[in-house]
Structures are given as C-alpha cells and as structure tokens.
Design an enzyme around this catalytic site. Structure first.
Site, PDB file in Angstrom:
ATOM      1  CE1 TYR A 151      -2.934   3.212   0.873  1.00  0.00           C
ATOM      2  CE2 TYR A 151      -1.853   3.226   3.026  1.00  0.00           C
ATOM      3  CZ  TYR A 151      -2.672   3.833   2.082  1.00  0.00           C
ATOM      4  OH  TYR A 151      -3.221   5.063   2.350  1.00  0.00           O
ATOM      5  CB  SER A 152       0.894   4.318   0.159  1.00  0.00           C
ATOM      6  OG  SER A 152       1.273   5.661  -0.039  1.00  0.00           O
TER       7      SER A 152
END
Length: 357
Positions: free
Chosen positions: A137-138
C-alpha cells in the site's frame, strides 16, 4: 498463496494488519491466501497535526526520508499535484516531481538507505520459502514494485527464477530499477514493461495521486495486469462490497497460479522419477535421464513467464460479480486520457478495465 504485506509510510505491520483485516479475512476464509506482515526499519514520528491519523505508535518508513532530503511533510506531493494541468500523461506527471518547485532538477539522492531497504525486503522473501506473492500500500506498494522489478531484472539478465508469482498494489507507484550504483525510474513510455508477472492494481478515482497508480499499471505486463477502481481516495478499501468484489476478482487469478505451481511441482517429481528409473534400468542410455531432467528444469524456470501468459484470460476481461456503487464511478474518470501510450477503457459490471492500445 502466501503474501508478504508491506504498509505505507508512517505505518507498521500491526496497523497494516488492521487496515487490510477485512480483505485478509475474506481471502483466508475462502482458502485463497495467507498473509505475513513486515514494516520499514526507520521509526518516525507522525507530522504535526496528524498525530492520530496514522494509527498507534510506533510508526515506520521503509525509506529514510530525512536522509533523502524529503523533509517531514508527507502531504507536500499531494499539494503540488493539485496544481498540475489535467490531461498530462501519468508518466509526464511523475517527471514533474523529479524537479523542485522552483523548476530546478532535484539533487542526486544518496541511494544507500534505499538500497539497504530493498535488500532487506529481498532477504525477507528469501528467508520464507512459502512467500510467493506481495501486497503493498502506497510506499509499501512502491517497495513491492521494486522487488518485482529487481526479480524481473535478475531473471532477464542472470536467469535467476522469480520467487514472486503475483503482486497486488493498493495506490501504487512505479518502481525504481537498479542500474549501476543507483536506481532509475523506468517509466513505460520510455522503457516498456519492467514487471513481467501477473499484477492487480487497486486505486481510487478520487485519489489525487491516481496518476501514479496508472503509471505503475502501464509498466506491468499488459496481458497479465488488471485494474480495479474502488471509487474512493488514497486508501485500502474495507467496506463489504469492495472486499467481496476483490475476492471474486482475485479468486480466478490466484487459483490459476496455485494450480500452475502444483503442476510444476508434479512435473518435477515425475521427471525426477523418470530420470532415476531410466538411469537404473538403462545404463547404456544415459541420454534419457539427461533429457528428462532438462525438460523438468525448462518447465520450472519458465513457470513465471507461463503464468503471465496463462492469466491473460482473467487479465483481459472483467469479472462478472455485481458492481459496488463505489466502483461504478470509474466511467466518470478521465484515466483513458492520461497515459502517454493511449488507453482504451471499458466498464463491465462496474469494474474498471484500462488497456494499452
């Protein structure tokens, strides 16, 4: 399939377990996957005014932002991107961030902390033989993409088989690829495919950094990459509708990859048994054993490439599950105009599919 899960900046393994909890439980309940969590090595304090936003402390980053000259403002990029003219390609947009706000080229990075972070994650993968997938994520998605790109580089340049068979990116960013003593951002409009395994890209059309997710999609194998728009922002979706749709979509891909791995293991066992039998019964025909082992080795070393080809069916058509109201916003986005490659987009049952022309 066992996934190594990498959180975003100012995250932790514990907090990412909570963020990903509904999705992970859904996948485990269906018998599709198990999950292991890791985190960055650099403990950080949340920025002023955001003490409670990122979850309980301690918090970590994979990249030592201070040494890279990135400062303590995690939202500086978001503020800058709001002033970018619409219609630029994802790749062109990313290139704007290689310069400082005054238009000058950014200073050369000290690549030591980044290299250390990537090497540490590669060791985590190597130390757990059951890991064959990644979820990021990210910032964690960027690091996961870097792992995939490094494995792809080793496969193409050194013939080292890839460990990772499948990667899921939430709000991702294109990888930095090792080149000499440093790393280079190899974007699709200049370098084509840099990640050759099946990939799944989850983004939100309301994410101000959505161009980054599309740029990552563009540099993955177009025949084995899928996009899913949850219609929200820069987050991991946790609502029941999106979680169920993600599970339905990923079920076919993961099942196919699991079956291929089992077939490869069976082929290896059969080839080894045939080689042993041939060597024992026909000492005057050693070539039989040599051929059997060669066939098995060829099957194993090509399994990563064949998995990408065999997932084309699931990668080129949208699933038939019912669409969520969030996912249906994809038709209103302008992603089809953002790639320098040119994109063809379609929405089937609310699931976004964007294809390279």
């Amino acid at each position: 399939m066992r996934f190594l899960c990498l959180p975003g900046a100012y995250g932790s393994a514990k907090n990412f377990g909570v963020q990903l909890g509904p999705f992970a439980k859904h996948m485990e309940d269906r018998g599709l996957a198990t999950f292991a969590f890791t985190q960055g090595a650099h403990e950080v304090d949340p920025p002023a005014g955001w003490e409670n936003y990122f979850g309980s402390r301690p918090l970590y980053r994979f990249i030592d932002g201070g040494r890279q000259g990135q400062g303590d403002d995690p939202f500086e990029v978001v503020r800058r991107v709001r002033h970018i003219p619409r219609g630029l390609s994802p790749e062109a947009t990313l290139r704007l961030f290689s310069k400082r706000p005054d238009g000058q080229q950014a200073a050369d990075f000290d690549w030591t902390p980044f290299r250390d972070a990537l090497d540490r994650l590669l060791r985590v993968v190597e130390d757990d033989p059951e890991i064959d997938g990644l979820i990021g994520y990210s910032e964690g998605a960027m690091m996961a993409a870097c792992i995939c790109a490094e494995e792809n580089r080793r496969w193409e340049e050194e013939g080292i088989p890839r460990r990772i068979k499948f990667a899921i990116f939430f709000a991702g960013t294109p990888p930095l690829v090792r080149e000499g003593d440093g790393f280079v951002a190899k974007l699709a409009d200049e370098h084509g495919t840099v990640i050759g395994i099946p990939t799944f890209h989850v983004f939100g059309s309301n994410d101000p950094l959505v161009y980054s997710s599309v740029a990552l999609y563009n540099c993955c194998d177009p025949d084995a990459a899928q996009l899913y728009d949850h219609g929200l922002g820069h987050l991991v979706p946790r609502d029941a509708d999106n979680v169920e749709q993600l599970g339905d979509t990923l079920s076919d891909v993961i099942t196919r990859i699991n079956n291929e791995q089992q077939a490869a293991a069976t082929a290896t066992e059969n080839a080894a048994a045939a080689a042993a039998a041939a060597a024992a019964s026909k000492d005057d025909e050693p070539a039989v054993a040599v051929v059997a082992v060669a066939v098995a080795n060829e099957y194993i070393t090509s399994s990563s490439s064949s998995s990408a080809e065999s997932t084309t069916a699931s990668g080129s058509s949208a699933p038939s599950s019912a669409a969520s109201s969030a996912g249906s916003t994809t038709a209103e986005s302008d992603l089809d105009s953002r790639s320098s490659h040119g994109l063809e987009s379609e929405v089937v049952d609310g699931i976004a599919k964007i294809h390279l022309k």
